[in-house]
Design an enzyme around this catalytic site. Structure first.
Site, mmCIF file in Angstrom:
data_model
loop_
_atom_site.group_PDB
_atom_site.id
_atom_site.type_symbol
_atom_site.label_atom_id
_atom_site.label_comp_id
_atom_site.label_asym_id
_atom_site.label_seq_id
_atom_site.Cartn_x
_atom_site.Cartn_y
_atom_site.Cartn_z
ATOM 1 N N ASN A 86 61.890 34.706 58.219
ATOM 2 C CA ASN A 86 61.373 35.551 57.139
ATOM 3 C C ASN A 86 60.953 36.944 57.612
ATOM 4 O OD1 ASN A 86 59.644 36.061 54.524
ATOM 5 N ND2 ASN A 86 58.211 36.205 56.244
ATOM 6 N N TYR A 152 67.849 48.778 55.948
ATOM 7 C CA TYR A 152 67.325 47.494 55.469
ATOM 8 C C TYR A 152 68.426 46.733 54.725
ATOM 9 C CZ TYR A 152 64.700 44.188 52.571
ATOM 10 O OH TYR A 152 64.259 43.043 51.937
#
Ligand SMILES: NC(=O)c1ccc[n+]([C@@H]2O[C@H](COP(=O)([O-])OP(=O)(O)OC[C@H]3O[C@@H](n4cnc5c(N)ncnc54)[C@H](O)[C@@H]3O)[C@@H](O)[C@H]2O)c1
Length: 246
Positions: A86, A152
């Site tokens: 995560n 990202y």
């Protein structure tokens, strides 16, 4: 004994939400993040259930980081059954302003970090003949992103691809590898980059007209990390309010 899961980036945001959910559901949980103190604070929030958790310092960028974390987890719990990759850096710099240094920093954290987790822990799972890996991808990795940066978005696209390649490599060894691709969730990281006055405009572009629930993503991660999820692998489960339909 309940299964053991390691959640990276468990000090804040979605990782914190997922780690606390796993603890509430009776899992034994290794909460990993850059700062042990920060992740210990999350663990303390679990109250009674904190006794089923361990706080670990882990930098997912480091080649030896996951081996060390795995050694600590197996020393403490004796085994590990599931990994949730995560931890990530979410930067929003416009594409023409991204420096090489910043590009590398995001890719090294998000893509290499997930690669190292899948490889190191995946090898351990394969040797044991069982394991579950859940990678946090993103809608940005599918549609290029709206508020998030190109580095990202590219890293998240890479995570979707790595998920398939690791899933194919590890399927015969009882290890599943899946991704969750959320749209904007109701989390501090989203609220930090969307000023209150811009929230109506954001909600207007989401078909269901609300931010996503981190709790629901946590329940989805727990489902994919469970024993019963053996027939799901190489998948990306979209949780995006209908922003991207395929
Ligand atoms: N928030 C959203 O709406 C959203 C949407 C889609 C996908 N996601 C994904 O969900 C995940 C969590 O997002 P978030 O919003 O909770 O992020 P966040 O920034 O709130 O939390 C990220 C956590 O990762 C940790 N971290 C960063 N670099 C690390 C490293 N090198 N080693 C170990 N830990 C590190 C941070 O310390 C932090 O605790 C990310 O993978 C993100 O891409 C989030």
């Amino acid at each position: 004994m309940s299964d053991v899961v390691m959640v990276t980036g468990a000090a804040a945001g979605l990782g914190r939400e997922m780690a606390l959910h796993f603890l509430r559901e009776g899992w034994r949980v290794a909460l990993a993040d850059l700062s042990v103190a920060a992740v210990q604070t999350t663990l303390n929030e679990a109250g009674e259930q904190a006794r089923n958790g361990i706080a670990l310092g882990l930098d997912i960028r480091e080649e030896a980081g996951f081996s060390r974390a795995l050694a600590q987890v197996t020393a403490h719990f004796g085994e590990l059954h599931a990994l949730v990759n995560n931890a990530a850096l979410t930067l929003t710099t416009p594409i023409m302003d991204i420096s090489v240094v910043e590009f590398d920093r995001v890719l090294t954290t998000n893509l290499r970090g997930t690669f190292l987790g899948c490889q190191t822990v995946g090898r351990y799972f394969a040797q044991r003949g069982y394991g579950r890996i859940v990678n946090l991808a993103s809608l940005a990795g599918q549609n290029g992103g709206t508020a998030s940066g190109a580095h990202y978005a590219a890293s998240k696209g890479g995570i979707l691809t790595l998920t398939k390649v690791f899933a194919r490599a590890l399927a015969k060894d009882g290890v599943t590898v899946n991704a969750i691709a959320p749209g904007p969730l109701d989390l501090p990281s989203v609220r930090a980059v969307v000023p209150e006055e811009n929230m109506p405009a954001l909600l207007a572009m989401i078909p269901v007209a609300s931010l996503g629930s981190p709790g629901f993503v946590a329940r989805t991660a727990a489902l994919l990390a469970s024993r019963q999820a053996e027939f799901v692998t190489g998948a990306a489960w979209d949780i995006n309010g209908g922003i991207y339909m395929r």
